[in-house]
Design a protein around this motif. Structure first.
Motif, PDB file in Angstrom:
ATOM      1  N   ALA A 139     -34.641 -39.960 -24.661  1.00  0.00           N
ATOM      2  CA  ALA A 139     -33.729 -40.120 -23.525  1.00  0.00           C
ATOM      3  C   ALA A 139     -33.691 -41.559 -23.033  1.00  0.00           C
ATOM      4  CB  ALA A 139     -34.143 -39.179 -22.397  1.00  0.00           C
ATOM      5  N   ASN A 140     -34.833 -42.228 -23.048  1.00  0.00           N
ATOM      6  CA  ASN A 140     -34.911 -43.633 -22.641  1.00  0.00           C
ATOM      7  C   ASN A 140     -36.133 -44.262 -23.297  1.00  0.00           C
ATOM      8  OD1 ASN A 140     -37.234 -42.996 -20.861  1.00  0.00           O
ATOM      9  ND2 ASN A 140     -35.670 -41.966 -19.611  1.00  0.00           N
TER      10      ASN A 140
ATOM     11  N   SER B 257     -38.900 -45.255 -22.009  1.00  0.00           N
ATOM     12  CA  SER B 257     -40.176 -44.708 -21.523  1.00  0.00           C
ATOM     13  C   SER B 257     -40.565 -43.438 -22.273  1.00  0.00           C
ATOM     14  CB  SER B 257     -40.094 -44.420 -20.023  1.00  0.00           C
ATOM     15  OG  SER B 257     -39.890 -45.615 -19.294  1.00  0.00           O
ATOM     16  N   THR B 258     -39.606 -42.519 -22.438  1.00  0.00           N
ATOM     17  CA  THR B 258     -39.919 -41.279 -23.152  1.00  0.00           C
ATOM     18  C   THR B 258     -40.191 -41.551 -24.629  1.00  0.00           C
ATOM     19  OG1 THR B 258     -37.541 -40.858 -23.501  1.00  0.00           O
ATOM     20  CG2 THR B 258     -38.574 -39.870 -21.567  1.00  0.00           C
ATOM     21  N   ILE B 259     -39.517 -42.552 -25.176  1.00  0.00           N
ATOM     22  CA  ILE B 259     -39.779 -42.931 -26.571  1.00  0.00           C
ATOM     23  C   ILE B 259     -41.208 -43.434 -26.718  1.00  0.00           C
ATOM     24  CG2 ILE B 259     -39.236 -44.633 -28.360  1.00  0.00           C
ATOM     25  CD1 ILE B 259     -36.304 -44.401 -27.554  1.00  0.00           C
ATOM     26  N   PHE B 260     -41.619 -44.311 -25.806  1.00  0.00           N
ATOM     27  CA  PHE B 260     -42.973 -44.866 -25.883  1.00  0.00           C
ATOM     28  C   PHE B 260     -44.033 -43.790 -25.650  1.00  0.00           C
ATOM     29  CE2 PHE B 260     -41.789 -49.542 -24.775  1.00  0.00           C
ATOM     30  CZ  PHE B 260     -41.133 -49.631 -25.994  1.00  0.00           C
ATOM     31  N   GLU B 261     -43.765 -42.868 -24.734  1.00  0.00           N
ATOM     32  CA  GLU B 261     -44.712 -41.779 -24.485  1.00  0.00           C
ATOM     33  C   GLU B 261     -44.916 -40.939 -25.746  1.00  0.00           C
ATOM     34  OE1 GLU B 261     -43.287 -39.515 -21.219  1.00  0.00           O
ATOM     35  OE2 GLU B 261     -43.523 -41.133 -19.746  1.00  0.00           O
ATOM     36  N   THR B 262     -43.812 -40.684 -26.443  1.00  0.00           N
ATOM     37  CA  THR B 262     -43.894 -39.905 -27.681  1.00  0.00           C
ATOM     38  C   THR B 262     -44.645 -40.673 -28.757  1.00  0.00           C
ATOM     39  OG1 THR B 262     -41.777 -38.853 -27.144  1.00  0.00           O
ATOM     40  CG2 THR B 262     -42.547 -38.675 -29.416  1.00  0.00           C
ATOM     41  N   LEU B 263     -44.343 -41.957 -28.883  1.00  0.00           N
ATOM     42  CA  LEU B 263     -45.028 -42.785 -29.880  1.00  0.00           C
ATOM     43  C   LEU B 263     -46.528 -42.847 -29.605  1.00  0.00           C
ATOM     44  CD1 LEU B 263     -42.537 -45.798 -30.237  1.00  0.00           C
ATOM     45  CD2 LEU B 263     -42.863 -43.899 -31.817  1.00  0.00           C
ATOM     46  N   ASP B 264     -46.887 -43.017 -28.340  1.00  0.00           N
ATOM     47  CA  ASP B 264     -48.312 -43.080 -27.982  1.00  0.00           C
ATOM     48  C   ASP B 264     -49.032 -41.790 -28.364  1.00  0.00           C
ATOM     49  OD1 ASP B 264     -48.027 -45.618 -26.982  1.00  0.00           O
ATOM     50  OD2 ASP B 264     -47.883 -45.005 -24.882  1.00  0.00           O
ATOM     51  N   LYS B 265     -48.364 -40.680 -28.154  1.00  0.00           N
ATOM     52  CA  LYS B 265     -48.978 -39.389 -28.464  1.00  0.00           C
ATOM     53  C   LYS B 265     -49.194 -39.238 -29.972  1.00  0.00           C
ATOM     54  CE  LYS B 265     -48.582 -34.505 -27.192  1.00  0.00           C
ATOM     55  NZ  LYS B 265     -47.748 -33.489 -26.500  1.00  0.00           N
ATOM     56  N   VAL B 266     -48.217 -39.684 -30.748  1.00  0.00           N
ATOM     57  CA  VAL B 266     -48.336 -39.598 -32.210  1.00  0.00           C
ATOM     58  C   VAL B 266     -49.466 -40.482 -32.711  1.00  0.00           C
ATOM     59  CG1 VAL B 266     -47.203 -40.115 -34.406  1.00  0.00           C
ATOM     60  CG2 VAL B 266     -45.925 -38.982 -32.586  1.00  0.00           C
ATOM     61  N   TYR B 267     -49.459 -41.734 -32.268  1.00  0.00           N
ATOM     62  CA  TYR B 267     -50.422 -42.695 -32.802  1.00  0.00           C
ATOM     63  C   TYR B 267     -51.819 -42.539 -32.204  1.00  0.00           C
ATOM     64  CZ  TYR B 267     -46.330 -44.821 -34.908  1.00  0.00           C
ATOM     65  OH  TYR B 267     -45.192 -45.035 -35.646  1.00  0.00           O
TER      66      TYR B 267
ATOM     67  N   GLU C  62     -36.854 -53.263 -27.911  1.00  0.00           N
ATOM     68  CA  GLU C  62     -38.091 -52.748 -27.319  1.00  0.00           C
ATOM     69  C   GLU C  62     -38.984 -52.098 -28.377  1.00  0.00           C
ATOM     70  OE1 GLU C  62     -35.060 -52.103 -26.328  1.00  0.00           O
ATOM     71  OE2 GLU C  62     -34.832 -52.491 -24.173  1.00  0.00           O
ATOM     72  N   ILE C  63     -38.357 -51.412 -29.330  1.00  0.00           N
ATOM     73  CA  ILE C  63     -39.137 -50.729 -30.365  1.00  0.00           C
ATOM     74  C   ILE C  63     -39.788 -51.732 -31.312  1.00  0.00           C
ATOM     75  CG2 ILE C  63     -38.975 -49.144 -32.326  1.00  0.00           C
ATOM     76  CD1 ILE C  63     -36.671 -47.755 -30.748  1.00  0.00           C
ATOM     77  N   VAL C  64     -39.069 -52.789 -31.640  1.00  0.00           N
ATOM     78  CA  VAL C  64     -39.656 -53.845 -32.482  1.00  0.00           C
ATOM     79  C   VAL C  64     -40.875 -54.446 -31.790  1.00  0.00           C
ATOM     80  CG1 VAL C  64     -39.294 -56.189 -33.347  1.00  0.00           C
ATOM     81  CG2 VAL C  64     -37.584 -54.435 -33.783  1.00  0.00           C
ATOM     82  N   GLU C  65     -40.757 -54.694 -30.497  1.00  0.00           N
ATOM     83  CA  GLU C  65     -41.879 -55.254 -29.745  1.00  0.00           C
ATOM     84  C   GLU C  65     -43.058 -54.277 -29.729  1.00  0.00           C
ATOM     85  OE1 GLU C  65     -43.993 -58.104 -27.918  1.00  0.00           O
ATOM     86  OE2 GLU C  65     -41.964 -58.297 -28.753  1.00  0.00           O
ATOM     87  N   TYR C  66     -42.752 -52.998 -29.584  1.00  0.00           N
ATOM     88  CA  TYR C  66     -43.807 -51.973 -29.606  1.00  0.00           C
ATOM     89  C   TYR C  66     -44.504 -51.978 -30.964  1.00  0.00           C
ATOM     90  CZ  TYR C  66     -46.072 -47.391 -29.264  1.00  0.00           C
ATOM     91  OH  TYR C  66     -46.994 -46.368 -29.257  1.00  0.00           O
ATOM     92  N   PHE C  67     -43.726 -52.004 -32.030  1.00  0.00           N
ATOM     93  CA  PHE C  67     -44.299 -52.004 -33.376  1.00  0.00           C
ATOM     94  C   PHE C  67     -45.223 -53.204 -33.577  1.00  0.00           C
ATOM     95  CE2 PHE C  67     -41.314 -49.233 -36.187  1.00  0.00           C
ATOM     96  CZ  PHE C  67     -41.458 -48.187 -35.295  1.00  0.00           C
ATOM     97  N   LYS C  68     -44.789 -54.352 -33.113  1.00  0.00           N
ATOM     98  CA  LYS C  68     -45.576 -55.569 -33.315  1.00  0.00           C
ATOM     99  C   LYS C  68     -46.828 -55.567 -32.440  1.00  0.00           C
ATOM    100  CE  LYS C  68     -43.046 -59.384 -33.601  1.00  0.00           C
ATOM    101  NZ  LYS C  68     -41.972 -60.362 -33.299  1.00  0.00           N
ATOM    102  N   THR C  69     -46.704 -55.045 -31.227  1.00  0.00           N
ATOM    103  CA  THR C  69     -47.855 -55.000 -30.315  1.00  0.00           C
ATOM    104  C   THR C  69     -48.881 -53.969 -30.756  1.00  0.00           C
ATOM    105  OG1 THR C  69     -46.435 -55.657 -28.468  1.00  0.00           O
ATOM    106  CG2 THR C  69     -48.566 -54.676 -27.916  1.00  0.00           C
ATOM    107  N   ARG C  70     -48.404 -52.805 -31.181  1.00  0.00           N
ATOM    108  CA  ARG C  70     -49.305 -51.716 -31.548  1.00  0.00           C
ATOM    109  C   ARG C  70     -49.703 -51.726 -33.022  1.00  0.00           C
ATOM    110  NH1 ARG C  70     -49.786 -47.229 -28.464  1.00  0.00           N
ATOM    111  NH2 ARG C  70     -51.494 -46.876 -29.935  1.00  0.00           N
ATOM    112  N   GLY C  71     -49.141 -52.636 -33.796  1.00  0.00           N
ATOM    113  CA  GLY C  71     -49.496 -52.701 -35.212  1.00  0.00           C
ATOM    114  C   GLY C  71     -48.940 -51.548 -36.024  1.00  0.00           C
TER     115      GLY C  71
END
Length: 342
Positions: free
Chosen positions: A137-138, A140-150, A183-192
């Motif tokens: 949806a936005n 924030s929800t994308i990052f929450e989902t990614l955090d849960k997976v990883y 934002e997703i590219v930045e997340y990928f680079k920050t979280r490896g």
């Protein structure tokens, strides 16, 4: 003549206590006073909510740090030791995990490709999790989902009994990936997080698969059940029996749009750690999977899938207006799609 005791002076019957007796008595009284004082103090402490510590030591236990992995310095950001909230990794706590995402498009072989990865005992790929709109949806929800997976808190059929070495999922380009790419590219680079691009070279064959799958959502050719993937030759034959009619007026423009989207995705995520894999290359040569396993730094295994290809062989037998399609694509940059087998 013996003396009569009755005539002895009265003082003769008085026994004087030794001085030590009075000292002992004083010590007993003092000890009693001290005990009473301690008791009264403990009662007061309880009333004001302070629990006295009766000599027990508070021992703080420190976790033993995991040994440094034997990897190159540039690879360190991509090695992780997640600590799930839903369970304890126990003996796997010091087993390094790598994060990945399969970036693809619908009907590009990503389902088949993912079953191959999940055939590895140390890889867990959790499916198309962003097909659920609420999860994308936005940002924030994308990052929450990614955090849960990883964080290994996303439990699915892909979860393994063995120690996980690589965890990820499938992410279609039209599921918020392109919309929030910065934002997703930045997340990928920050979280490896490493990206695995999986695309098809033959976009015409992909289009036929999209049209046929869309038709089956309503028709439900397999005994009233819709299936995007099959596990038997009989099921594949039934689904391949439907031949879509392609709108040749829009054909070239639609192929060009898909091609442009693919190039945009590659450009957007160019700064991330990534590998580009084409479906056709894997079909022709399964050793291409060795490159993927090397990319994920997992032990190389021979990977298998039970899925059966639906639209195999020549495309001419899968399209109603094949002659019209041939005429439209001849002499264009997409003419080679007419003859490719995969």
């Amino acid at each position: 003549m013996a003396e009569d005791p009755s005539f002895l002076p009265k003082d003769g019957f008085v026994l004087k206590l030794p001085k030590k007796s009075s000292l002992v008595l004083r010590m007993v009284v003092l000890l009693f006073v001290m005990v009473c004082a301690v008791y009264i103090c403990s009662i007061c402490l309880k009333q004001i909510g302070v629990s006295p510590n009766y000599g027990f030591l508070n021992v703080e236990v420190f976790e033993r740090p995991c040994p440094e992995p034997n990897i190159e310095p540039w690879d360190i950001p991509f090695v992780h030791y997640p600590k799930p909230k839903t369970y304890n990794r126990d003996e796997c706590s010091c087993h390094p995990v790598r994060y990945f995402a399969i970036l693809s498009m619908q009907r590009s072989g990503s389902g088949w490709f993912e079953t191959l990865l999940n055939n590895h005992t140390n890889i867990s790929s959790n499916g198309e999790i962003f097909s659920v709109k609420d999860r994308r949806a936005n940002v924030s929800t994308i990052f929450e989902t990614l955090d849960k997976v990883y964080n290994l808190d996303w439990l699915s059929s892909a979860s393994k009994n063995e120690c996980t070495s690589a965890v990820g999922f499938k992410w279609m380009l039209n599921q918020g990936l392109m919309k929030h790419h910065e934002e997703i590219v930045e997340y990928f680079k920050t979280r490896g997080v490493s990206a695995i691009f999986l695309f098809r070279k033959n976009l015409l064959r992909r289009m036929i698969s999209v049209l046929a799958n869309s038709y089956d959502r309503d028709a439900k050719l397999l005994n009233g059940t819709h299936k995007s993937h099959t596990h038997s030759a009989k099921e594949a034959e039934i689904l391949a029996g439907y031949k879509p009619m392609i709108n040749t007026t829009l054909l070239i423009n639609e192929l060009r749009q898909i091609q442009e989207m693919t190039l945009k995705a590659l450009a957007y995520f160019n700064t991330t750690r990534h590998i580009l894999v084409y479906y056709e290359d894997v079909v022709k040569n399964l050793t291409r999977l060795d490159d993927v396993q090397e990319f994920l730094k997992v032990p190389k295994r021979k990977l298998k899938s039970r899925q059966v290809k639906i639209h195999g062989g020549s495309l001419s037998k899968h399209v109603q207006n094949w002659e019209e399609v041939m005429t439209t694509l001849k002499g264009t940059n997409f003419e080679n799609f007419l003859h490719q087998e995969f």
